[in-house]
Design an enzyme around this catalytic site. Sequence first.
Site, PDB file in Angstrom:
ATOM      1  N   LYS A  18     -61.586 -50.907 -38.667  1.00  0.00           N
ATOM      2  CA  LYS A  18     -60.190 -51.209 -39.009  1.00  0.00           C
ATOM      3  C   LYS A  18     -60.067 -51.255 -40.517  1.00  0.00           C
ATOM      4  O   LYS A  18     -60.873 -51.895 -41.195  1.00  0.00           O
ATOM      5  CB  LYS A  18     -59.779 -52.546 -38.427  1.00  0.00           C
TER       6      LYS A  18
HETATM    7  C1  5RP Z   1     -57.215 -60.752 -40.279  1.00  0.00           C
HETATM    8  C2  5RP Z   1     -57.248 -59.550 -39.446  1.00  0.00           C
HETATM    9  C3  5RP Z   1     -55.987 -59.115 -38.837  1.00  0.00           C
HETATM   10  O1  5RP Z   1     -56.212 -58.976 -37.464  1.00  0.00           O
HETATM   11  C4  5RP Z   1     -55.550 -57.808 -39.435  1.00  0.00           C
HETATM   12  O2  5RP Z   1     -55.366 -57.950 -40.793  1.00  0.00           O
HETATM   13  C5  5RP Z   1     -54.340 -57.229 -38.734  1.00  0.00           C
HETATM   14  O3  5RP Z   1     -53.255 -57.993 -38.917  1.00  0.00           O
HETATM   15  P1  5RP Z   1     -52.068 -57.637 -39.920  1.00  0.00           P
HETATM   16  O4  5RP Z   1     -51.391 -56.424 -39.332  1.00  0.00           O
HETATM   17  O5  5RP Z   1     -51.195 -58.856 -39.897  1.00  0.00           O
HETATM   18  O6  5RP Z   1     -52.666 -57.334 -41.260  1.00  0.00           O
HETATM   19  O7  5RP Z   1     -58.272 -58.954 -39.253  1.00  0.00           O
HETATM   20  O8  5RP Z   1     -58.378 -60.828 -41.003  1.00  0.00           O
END
Ligand code: 5RP
Length: 269
Positions: free
Chosen positions: A173
């Site tokens: 991610k």
């Molecule tokens: C926090 C995360 C979140 O799950 C990720 O950032 C996704 O959320 P957002 O769309 O609010 O950024 O890993 O560390």
Amino acid sequence: MDWGMKNRTSKVIRPRDGRCVMLAVDHGYFLGPTEGLEVPSKTIRPLLSYADSLMVTRGVLRTSVNPSTDVPIVLRVSGGSSIVGEDLSNEIITNSVEDAIRLNAICLALSIFVGSKYEHQTLSSLAKLVDEGEKYGIPILAVTAVGKEMSRDARYLSLACRVAAELGAHVVKTYYCENFEKVVEGCPLPIIIAGGKKLSKESDVLELAYNAIRKGASGVDMGRNIWQSDCPVAMIKALRAIVHKDSDVKEAHDILLKEKNRESNSIKL
Ligand code: 5RP
């Protein structure tokens, strides 16, 4: 890859189209009761059926998600620092894999902080978690977290994603950025994108998702831009159209407006 690993991975990235809409509600592990997620069960309940999977900590899972759900669980297993602490990057593995299995997690998520003071610690944790995941056939989602002093550009995000891939993660991610195709090109794993802080315009969120998919992302793992939106269900439906139906920004925006109208009419009735 063995059967269990393949089966679980297919619940993260759907084989039908190679895409995913993961709903992220794990933010409390360092942000506390952040806006929109003060009462996790209230936030999660109306959105859950529109998510391909739910990214959550074990505490919120146990207390706030109905165990009869058939939505696959991506368990956040890193943490140990809070927003008011000394350094957010000082994370460790917070869950045993045995407990994750008891919770029926199909994937384990851990943040890596490349370029931070705790880079080595978080990368070691990733390598260790990959070994544990391999033992039990559980894929690992590496979250390329970005520290305050680091820029979210293609050079940095390519580095972080590639390092995660080389250490054996199964999905990464990251954030959308200019020249995002370079990040995708340099990473042999499916990449899903976070939304980041809430954007002021809904169309900007849709554009972000649309551009990411067009440039090779396999989907979204979004939180704040969904559940901090004034119509979270409309937003997740519009995002689903982009991710799973290849809708463009206008089509997705029309879906969002239609759903908003439907909701406001049903409130009036
Ligand atoms: C926090 C995360 C979140 O799950 C990720 O950032 C996704 O959320 P957002 O769309 O609010 O950024 O890993 O560390």
